[in-house]
Write a protein that holds these residues in place. Sequence first.
Motif, PDB file in Angstrom:
ATOM      1  N   VAL A   1     -18.541   1.923  -4.489  1.00  0.00           N
ATOM      2  CA  VAL A   1     -17.798   3.054  -5.060  1.00  0.00           C
ATOM      3  C   VAL A   1     -16.837   2.476  -6.089  1.00  0.00           C
ATOM      4  O   VAL A   1     -16.183   1.466  -5.826  1.00  0.00           O
ATOM      5  CB  VAL A   1     -17.015   3.820  -3.970  1.00  0.00           C
ATOM      6  N   TYR A   2     -16.771   3.117  -7.247  1.00  0.00           N
ATOM      7  CA  TYR A   2     -15.976   2.580  -8.355  1.00  0.00           C
ATOM      8  C   TYR A   2     -14.840   3.540  -8.715  1.00  0.00           C
ATOM      9  O   TYR A   2     -14.991   4.754  -8.607  1.00  0.00           O
ATOM     10  CB  TYR A   2     -16.898   2.321  -9.561  1.00  0.00           C
ATOM     11  N   VAL A   3     -13.733   2.935  -9.158  1.00  0.00           N
ATOM     12  CA  VAL A   3     -12.548   3.735  -9.444  1.00  0.00           C
ATOM     13  C   VAL A   3     -12.826   4.774 -10.512  1.00  0.00           C
ATOM     14  O   VAL A   3     -12.228   5.857 -10.519  1.00  0.00           O
ATOM     15  CB  VAL A   3     -11.362   2.816  -9.843  1.00  0.00           C
ATOM     16  N   ASN A   4     -13.777   4.477 -11.417  1.00  0.00           N
ATOM     17  CA  ASN A   4     -14.022   5.426 -12.504  1.00  0.00           C
ATOM     18  C   ASN A   4     -15.009   6.529 -12.160  1.00  0.00           C
ATOM     19  O   ASN A   4     -15.317   7.349 -13.004  1.00  0.00           O
ATOM     20  CB  ASN A   4     -14.458   4.723 -13.803  1.00  0.00           C
TER      21      ASN A   4
ATOM     22  N   GLU B   1       1.208   4.052  -2.970  1.00  0.00           N
ATOM     23  CA  GLU B   1       0.993   5.474  -2.668  1.00  0.00           C
ATOM     24  C   GLU B   1       2.190   6.308  -3.104  1.00  0.00           C
ATOM     25  O   GLU B   1       2.054   7.382  -3.691  1.00  0.00           O
ATOM     26  CB  GLU B   1       0.748   5.673  -1.168  1.00  0.00           C
ATOM     27  N   GLU B   2       3.392   5.798  -2.817  1.00  0.00           N
ATOM     28  CA  GLU B   2       4.614   6.529  -3.153  1.00  0.00           C
ATOM     29  C   GLU B   2       4.702   6.771  -4.670  1.00  0.00           C
ATOM     30  O   GLU B   2       5.032   7.871  -5.113  1.00  0.00           O
ATOM     31  CB  GLU B   2       5.833   5.746  -2.646  1.00  0.00           C
TER      32      GLU B   2
ATOM     33  N   GLU C   1       0.840  -1.199   0.000  1.00  0.00           N
ATOM     34  CA  GLU C   1       0.000   0.000   0.000  1.00  0.00           C
ATOM     35  C   GLU C   1       0.876   1.251   0.000  1.00  0.00           C
ATOM     36  O   GLU C   1       0.660   2.188  -0.775  1.00  0.00           O
ATOM     37  CB  GLU C   1      -0.892  -0.040   1.249  1.00  0.00           C
TER      38      GLU C   1
ATOM     39  N   ALA D   1      -0.727  10.896  -9.483  1.00  0.00           N
ATOM     40  CA  ALA D   1      -1.967  10.284  -9.987  1.00  0.00           C
ATOM     41  C   ALA D   1      -2.902  10.002  -8.812  1.00  0.00           C
ATOM     42  O   ALA D   1      -2.454   9.749  -7.699  1.00  0.00           O
ATOM     43  CB  ALA D   1      -1.645   8.995 -10.734  1.00  0.00           C
ATOM     44  N   GLN D   2      -4.199  10.038  -9.093  1.00  0.00           N
ATOM     45  CA  GLN D   2      -5.217   9.821  -8.061  1.00  0.00           C
ATOM     46  C   GLN D   2      -5.418   8.316  -7.860  1.00  0.00           C
ATOM     47  O   GLN D   2      -5.618   7.581  -8.822  1.00  0.00           O
ATOM     48  CB  GLN D   2      -6.539  10.489  -8.461  1.00  0.00           C
ATOM     49  N   LEU D   3      -5.406   7.906  -6.590  1.00  0.00           N
ATOM     50  CA  LEU D   3      -5.376   6.485  -6.248  1.00  0.00           C
ATOM     51  C   LEU D   3      -6.616   6.056  -5.468  1.00  0.00           C
ATOM     52  O   LEU D   3      -7.005   6.705  -4.503  1.00  0.00           O
ATOM     53  CB  LEU D   3      -4.119   6.203  -5.401  1.00  0.00           C
ATOM     54  N   SER D   4      -7.217   4.931  -5.890  1.00  0.00           N
ATOM     55  CA  SER D   4      -8.294   4.295  -5.121  1.00  0.00           C
ATOM     56  C   SER D   4      -7.804   2.930  -4.664  1.00  0.00           C
ATOM     57  O   SER D   4      -7.364   2.117  -5.478  1.00  0.00           O
ATOM     58  CB  SER D   4      -9.540   4.110  -5.994  1.00  0.00           C
ATOM     59  N   LEU D   5      -7.906   2.685  -3.361  1.00  0.00           N
ATOM     60  CA  LEU D   5      -7.388   1.446  -2.784  1.00  0.00           C
ATOM     61  C   LEU D   5      -8.529   0.531  -2.357  1.00  0.00           C
ATOM     62  O   LEU D   5      -9.473   0.979  -1.686  1.00  0.00           O
ATOM     63  CB  LEU D   5      -6.532   1.760  -1.557  1.00  0.00           C
ATOM     64  N   ASN D   6      -8.412  -0.728  -2.739  1.00  0.00           N
ATOM     65  CA  ASN D   6      -9.287  -1.776  -2.209  1.00  0.00           C
ATOM     66  C   ASN D   6     -10.776  -1.461  -2.321  1.00  0.00           C
ATOM     67  O   ASN D   6     -11.538  -1.652  -1.379  1.00  0.00           O
ATOM     68  CB  ASN D   6      -8.940  -2.071  -0.732  1.00  0.00           C
ATOM     69  N   LEU D   7     -11.184  -0.957  -3.493  1.00  0.00           N
ATOM     70  CA  LEU D   7     -12.621  -0.706  -3.685  1.00  0.00           C
ATOM     71  C   LEU D   7     -13.315  -2.033  -3.988  1.00  0.00           C
ATOM     72  O   LEU D   7     -13.033  -2.679  -4.993  1.00  0.00           O
ATOM     73  CB  LEU D   7     -12.840   0.280  -4.834  1.00  0.00           C
TER      74      LEU D   7
ATOM     75  N   CYS E   1       2.213   6.968  -6.689  1.00  0.00           N
ATOM     76  CA  CYS E   1       1.184   7.946  -7.063  1.00  0.00           C
ATOM     77  C   CYS E   1       1.556   9.359  -6.620  1.00  0.00           C
ATOM     78  O   CYS E   1       1.259  10.330  -7.325  1.00  0.00           O
ATOM     79  CB  CYS E   1      -0.177   7.530  -6.514  1.00  0.00           C
TER      80      CYS E   1
END
Lengths: 560, 560
Positions: free
Chosen positions: A517-520, A499-500, A495, A507-513, A502
């Motif tokens: 809620v969707y990454v897009n 993050e590092e 993780e 860049a915008q990061l979504s973790l463990n969705l 990103c």
Amino acid sequence: MTTALSHEVLTERHRPHLDQALEAVRTRAYWSPHPEHPKAYGDTAPADGLAAFEALRGSRFELDQPGTDGWTGGEVSPYGFELGVEYPHPDVDVLLPAMRAGMGAWREAGPELRALVCLEVLARISARTHEFAHAVMHTSGQAFMMALQAGGPHAQDRGMEAVAYAYAEQVRTPLVAGWSKPQGKRDPLELRKTFTAVPRGVAMVVGCNTFPTWNGYPGLFASLATGNPVLVKPHPRAVLPLALTVRVAREVLAEAGFDPNLVCLAAEAPGEGLAKTLAVRPEIRIIDYTGSTAFGDWLEANAPQAQVYTEKAGVNTIVLDSTADYAGLLSNLAFSLSLYSGQMCTTPQNLLIPRAGIDTDAGHKSYDEVVADLAGAVDKLLGDDARAAALLGAIVNPGVKERLDAAADLGEVALASREVTHPEFPGAVVRTPVIVKLDGMKPGAEAAYLEECFGPVSFAVVMDSTADALDLLRRTIREKGAMTVGAHTTSAEVERLVEEVCYEECAQLSLNLTGGVYVNQTAAFSDFHGSGGNPSANAALCDGAFVANRFRTVEVRRPA
Amino acid sequence: MTTALSHEVLTERHRPHLDQALEAVRTRAYWSPHPEHPKAYGDTAPADGLAAFEALRGSRFELDQPGTDGWTGGEVSPYGFELGVEYPHPDVDVLLPAMRAGMGAWREAGPELRALVCLEVLARISARTHEFAHAVMHTSGQAFMMALQAGGPHAQDRGMEAVAYAYAEQVRTPLVAGWSKPQGKRDPLELRKTFTAVPRGVAMVVGCNTFPTWNGYPGLFASLATGNPVLVKPHPRAVLPLALTVRVAREVLAEAGFDPNLVCLAAEAPGEGLAKTLAVRPEIRIIDYTGSTAFGDWLEANAPQAQVYTEKAGVNTIVLDSTADYAGLLSNLAFSLSLYSGQMCTTPQNLLIPRAGIDTDAGHKSYDEVVADLAGAVDKLLGDDARAAALLGAIVNPGVKERLDAAADLGEVALASREVTHPEFPGAVVRTPVIVKLDGMKPGAEAAYLEECFGPVSFAVVMDSTADALDLLRRTIREKGAMTVGAHTTSAEVERLVEEVCYEECAQLSLNLTGGVYVNQTAAFSDFHGSGGNPSANAALCDGAFVANRFRTVEVRRPA
């Protein structure tokens, strides 16, 4: 001002929303004044909206703006019929000077009144959300529910967010200040200073095919709220939603006592390339653009007289390392790949999976198993044609379909695309996504996965390790840009490493969705859309940088 | 962190000033924490400062930064002696990667700690104001008192102002946010979001000859406070003040536990053109530049990988229409023309005077009388050589002297320049300003007054009317740019018309200055320096736009 839309009336109507929007962007908590549910717009709204849309078909879209030298049109719904709407074609030598005529009064209105006028425009658009939904659906190919939500309330939210940022930026400096500098035993030096936000000049919004309102509203409202006239140049396949927007804006401006020509439409003739002509006009001082990297780069290089805000192509990545919710991961990712047939700038394209597989709550899963399970999840999600069509929408244009058809030749097909028959519009081109297996450690495969393949195409890219995946992620963002990055991991160390990357590549990061809620999808007032710091976009929606350069502050100082 | 300069120590020491600076830019009232009076720095400060400066002469300026491939120098004081200081010359292939090494920790420090470290740098510079004054004096040619004030407290104010704006911009978005979206009867969607300000990359500050600290500090501190390493490339004639600055910054960074290589010096070999080489390096993502229009335009066009902030040439105008304080007008304007021999980007150049003369409290004055009276006022102000030298300073370089010598041939000389013998430095080139009469209604005269003639040269341009003067003012700002505009009028209508020109062409206006505030001086925290909206500069000091694009915000979201 003797107008129905006085500053007082507008204050009572919209100042509370402006204050709530300002608070929301400060806290980033959830907030929206625009309801997502279709039923929230009243019992007759669905029928009224459809009737309004039908009434527009086959008509001339009158706007009564100066400098019209003919009529143009030709939109064809991705659902298989011609809209038949004709729009005024501009004589820009007449239109551009006319748009500047009202600038003085609009400047003098000041930041608050401009913001309130913008919010009235958005409120009237909101009231017609169902009508706009049909207009967005039949130009972008989005399914109705998505066209209503993304083209309606979500777009209106992004417009309001831009208004809030524009207002906040302009009022950081007071209108008037007293200045008194001590001079020891002598009298102090005293000045009275006034500060006025002044516009740049005419702003152009270059709309896109897929999200005419969502991607068009931030620039439109940011420029208008900072005092600039706005010329809206829609994508020739998606004119109607922005033409409706321009009409509403012109009505509100006139009712509030301003020149309606502060907002005009520039519909282009087929193959005209009007954006290119307009972009280099000296009157055009701001450009907001969403579209191809090639034209975005051209604008950035060739319109030095303008502030240029671009959202271009990118290659979005999901790093799969491990998960505590395998079923959630699969269903979440299947939805992300399927929504609007992957025709979002935020849809994941490259799914990076370790050759050794991933640890999950359902046991260890090999690369092949993960890909097969994902394919199964997409299949299940889209098994019923009616449900599939409501999620996929239609393929927006022939270019997307060509890429989809060609994708099967790029590698081993893990999930083949299939034709879906639309229950209501048999002429619609509806396709499920294809998933293609590639080996990320073989240089030859780069040609496929290191280019944006816009549409319902994703690559299940096998990597020797998560470390290799992170290297590829870094390289992809740096060289190609990314609107979104996603990662699934149960490891705190992984993780941290994602993050590092990103942070360093911006860049915008979504973790463990794994839920709803969707990454897009991003939410206005809380999420940034894009970062503005990698090649996919030079601006984010929405932050201070998006509005701060749309106006300048002129100070006048005189002895007190 | 086990360091003498902990976050806690720095907070106690500097957070109050940060808060006061934030409040000052919000109210625009007078404020400065840096005293202007030389005596405020202690009894021994003058002698200590001089001794410190003398100790630097004829020495190697060690900085202990990586990638030094030799030594370079060659500064000559405009007061007539060689400084004899040698600086490290950079191997940029070594230096630039080394500057990036500390970026991660500097990013993680966050906006507040970065701001506090910057304020510690400024505080240490402030304590050495007398030493810096000599360094500025003997590189820029400013007289000692001006070098102390403009090169010391005023520059430090501008640096602190940039830190305040940078801090405010970064904390508009919270570090952490909870987001909970209602889902009707279902559980709400819940996310935890973090927001991190991330730097662009290495920032380059390209210093100028005349105001190395004043024009250098805003970009330096804005970039550093937003997380970027800063490479300072001084003007080869004015290295010492910025080398001292870099040394102090490196000391403070190290003491606070950060990599000192976050701030480095790039002194160039004679004729090397190092700024041009550095500007196109991919590592350089921000450029702040003050200098010629030619190189500023080059930077804007040729460094697309960087955010480029430029202050270039302009042609500053004073419109004379009428006055209620003729004596005050003359003495104020005489001072503005004389200060630092007109070698300020803010010095008035074109004085537009109606052919029919102007109404004043001392009766109607013809064009010839106004010009003669102004010449007399300058003569009186500079009649005594010692007093003249203390106001004029020295001519900064041979180019200025050449322009001054050539100016007498451009028209009828209303006031001839004369040589002044400096009481302390007989080798200094000290000259009083020349005033040349031109006819603004004759096209042939444009070649003179529509170009910046940087130095102690002004043109008394006769116009048929104030309306013609306003037309020329508009054209001058639009085509050549202007850092300042001044006007004298007792007519509310003329005042309104001048304001309108400045709003429309985007220039900063001073009206009816007749006392101790001069058009060429601006005060940090209250006045904007430049507008960023006309060809003289693409940014203003200091506003949100100056800082908002120096960083981006990366969001990480995950299920709550």
